[in-house]
Motif scaffolding. Structure first.
Motif, mmCIF file in Angstrom:
data_model
loop_
_atom_site.group_PDB
_atom_site.id
_atom_site.type_symbol
_atom_site.label_atom_id
_atom_site.label_comp_id
_atom_site.label_asym_id
_atom_site.label_seq_id
_atom_site.Cartn_x
_atom_site.Cartn_y
_atom_site.Cartn_z
ATOM 1 N N ARG A 1 0.835 -1.219 0.000
ATOM 2 C CA ARG A 1 0.000 0.000 0.000
ATOM 3 C C ARG A 1 0.863 1.258 0.000
ATOM 4 O O ARG A 1 0.557 2.224 -0.691
ATOM 5 C CB ARG A 1 -0.901 0.022 1.211
ATOM 6 C CG ARG A 1 -2.069 -0.889 1.128
ATOM 7 C CD ARG A 1 -2.872 -0.658 2.368
ATOM 8 N NE ARG A 1 -4.043 -1.479 2.444
ATOM 9 C CZ ARG A 1 -4.781 -1.587 3.518
ATOM 10 N NH1 ARG A 1 -4.472 -0.928 4.613
ATOM 11 N NH2 ARG A 1 -5.851 -2.343 3.512
ATOM 12 N N ALA A 2 1.919 1.257 0.801
ATOM 13 C CA ALA A 2 2.778 2.439 0.889
ATOM 14 C C ALA A 2 3.478 2.729 -0.436
ATOM 15 O O ALA A 2 3.876 3.866 -0.690
ATOM 16 C CB ALA A 2 3.809 2.267 2.005
ATOM 17 N N ALA A 3 3.592 1.706 -1.279
ATOM 18 C CA ALA A 3 4.189 1.901 -2.608
ATOM 19 C C ALA A 3 3.131 2.337 -3.629
ATOM 20 O O ALA A 3 3.433 2.475 -4.813
ATOM 21 C CB ALA A 3 4.863 0.613 -3.068
ATOM 22 N N GLY A 4 1.888 2.536 -3.166
ATOM 23 C CA GLY A 4 0.829 3.014 -4.050
ATOM 24 C C GLY A 4 0.144 1.926 -4.849
ATOM 25 O O GLY A 4 -0.530 2.215 -5.836
ATOM 26 N N LEU A 5 0.300 0.675 -4.404
ATOM 27 C CA LEU A 5 -0.298 -0.450 -5.134
ATOM 28 C C LEU A 5 -1.380 -1.106 -4.289
ATOM 29 O O LEU A 5 -1.577 -0.766 -3.124
ATOM 30 C CB LEU A 5 0.790 -1.458 -5.507
ATOM 31 C CG LEU A 5 1.846 -0.916 -6.476
ATOM 32 C CD1 LEU A 5 3.053 -1.824 -6.507
ATOM 33 C CD2 LEU A 5 1.257 -0.754 -7.859
ATOM 34 N N VAL A 6 -2.065 -2.071 -4.879
ATOM 35 C CA VAL A 6 -3.160 -2.771 -4.225
ATOM 36 C C VAL A 6 -2.693 -4.172 -3.862
ATOM 37 O O VAL A 6 -1.993 -4.831 -4.643
ATOM 38 C CB VAL A 6 -4.391 -2.836 -5.158
ATOM 39 C CG1 VAL A 6 -5.521 -3.640 -4.544
ATOM 40 C CG2 VAL A 6 -4.855 -1.422 -5.507
ATOM 41 N N SER A 7 -3.094 -4.619 -2.685
ATOM 42 C CA SER A 7 -2.715 -5.951 -2.218
ATOM 43 C C SER A 7 -3.922 -6.866 -2.173
ATOM 44 O O SER A 7 -5.054 -6.424 -2.059
ATOM 45 C CB SER A 7 -2.101 -5.862 -0.815
ATOM 46 O OG SER A 7 -3.086 -5.454 0.133
ATOM 47 N N ASP A 8 -3.646 -8.163 -2.268
ATOM 48 C CA ASP A 8 -4.651 -9.195 -2.027
ATOM 49 C C ASP A 8 -4.016 -10.187 -1.070
ATOM 50 O O ASP A 8 -3.063 -10.871 -1.469
ATOM 51 C CB ASP A 8 -5.060 -9.884 -3.319
ATOM 52 C CG ASP A 8 -6.178 -10.906 -3.120
ATOM 53 O OD1 ASP A 8 -6.816 -10.902 -2.038
ATOM 54 O OD2 ASP A 8 -6.413 -11.707 -4.044
ATOM 55 N N PRO A 9 -4.480 -10.241 0.189
ATOM 56 C CA PRO A 9 -5.683 -9.625 0.711
ATOM 57 C C PRO A 9 -5.526 -8.117 0.875
ATOM 58 O O PRO A 9 -4.422 -7.603 1.030
ATOM 59 C CB PRO A 9 -5.888 -10.302 2.061
ATOM 60 C CG PRO A 9 -4.528 -10.737 2.479
ATOM 61 C CD PRO A 9 -3.794 -11.045 1.207
ATOM 62 N N ALA A 10 -6.670 -7.424 0.882
ATOM 63 C CA ALA A 10 -6.662 -5.969 1.002
ATOM 64 C C ALA A 10 -6.386 -5.520 2.426
ATOM 65 O O ALA A 10 -5.829 -4.441 2.632
ATOM 66 C CB ALA A 10 -8.002 -5.408 0.524
ATOM 67 N N GLU A 11 -6.764 -6.342 3.389
ATOM 68 C CA GLU A 11 -6.608 -5.995 4.798
ATOM 69 C C GLU A 11 -5.962 -7.144 5.572
ATOM 70 O O GLU A 11 -6.223 -8.306 5.264
ATOM 71 C CB GLU A 11 -7.978 -5.727 5.435
ATOM 72 C CG GLU A 11 -8.764 -4.606 4.795
ATOM 73 C CD GLU A 11 -8.198 -3.231 5.096
ATOM 74 O OE1 GLU A 11 -7.488 -3.084 6.122
ATOM 75 O OE2 GLU A 11 -8.438 -2.317 4.297
ATOM 76 N N PRO A 12 -5.171 -6.829 6.582
ATOM 77 C CA PRO A 12 -4.667 -7.898 7.457
ATOM 78 C C PRO A 12 -5.815 -8.412 8.320
ATOM 79 O O PRO A 12 -6.858 -7.758 8.439
ATOM 80 C CB PRO A 12 -3.605 -7.196 8.299
ATOM 81 C CG PRO A 12 -3.933 -5.743 8.238
ATOM 82 C CD PRO A 12 -4.664 -5.510 6.948
ATOM 83 N N VAL A 13 -5.624 -9.564 8.943
ATOM 84 C CA VAL A 13 -6.648 -10.070 9.861
ATOM 85 C C VAL A 13 -6.803 -9.074 11.004
ATOM 86 O O VAL A 13 -5.852 -8.381 11.380
ATOM 87 C CB VAL A 13 -6.313 -11.482 10.402
ATOM 88 C CG1 VAL A 13 -6.347 -12.507 9.300
ATOM 89 C CG2 VAL A 13 -5.001 -11.503 11.136
#
Length: 163
Positions: free
Chosen positions: A143-155
């Motif tokens: 996220r800090a690099a401006g990208l999207v992660s999967d999963p979007a949120e940590p547990v």
């Protein structure tokens, strides 16, 4: 050499972006007071683009980080999802580990990096603390690099995860 020509090979994930993700992931770990981390950033072909190991990490942490990221890419889902879906299927997990030459670590910490079109352009694997904490650092770094992660949120309870 005169006349020598190489054709540039397109990468799904540049070194510059991989370095940013890795640095951001380690920064997230320091901010959250995590144990020393190892970060591996792989492109969509599961090739290692960038790797960092903080002082104090165990020597096998690099292989674990690569295995988490490779598992996510190999199955097309985050390593947390792999763990959750396969927890009642240990024989299948073992078969995948054998088929992948041991590069299959089905626990949280392998996070997909998504491009603008929603397709995976790579994955981050983190090892060093509890798996849910590793995953938190990876998601935060992406996220800090401006990208999207999967999963979007940590547990939700990542802070209280135990080793």
């Amino acid at each position: 050499m005169s006349g020598y020509h190489l054709v540039d090979i397109a990468s799904t994930l540049t070194l510059e972006i991989a370095q940013a993700i890795s640095g951001n992931t380690l920064a997230a770990g320091r901010e959250a007071n995590l144990l020393p981390l190892t970060v591996a950033v792989l492109d969509a072909g599961a090739t290692l683009v960038h790797f960092q190991r903080e002082d104090g990490c165990g020597t096998v942490r690099g292989d674990i980080a690569i295995g988490k990221a490779a598992a996510a890419l190999g199955m097309g889902i985050p390593s947390r999802t792999i763990r959750d879906r396969l927890k009642e299927r240990p024989a299948f997990q073992s078969a995948i580990a054998a088929a992948s030459g041991g590069k299959f670590i089905p626990v949280p910490g392998g996070v997909l990096i998504l491009g603008a079109d929603g397709k995976a352009i790579g994955a981050v694997g983190v090892s060093g603390d509890a798996s849910d904490r590793d995953e938190y650092a990876a998601i935060t770094g992406i996220r800090a690099a401006g990208l999207v992660s999967d999963p979007a949120e940590p547990v939700e309870n990542w802070k209280s995860a135990a080793l």
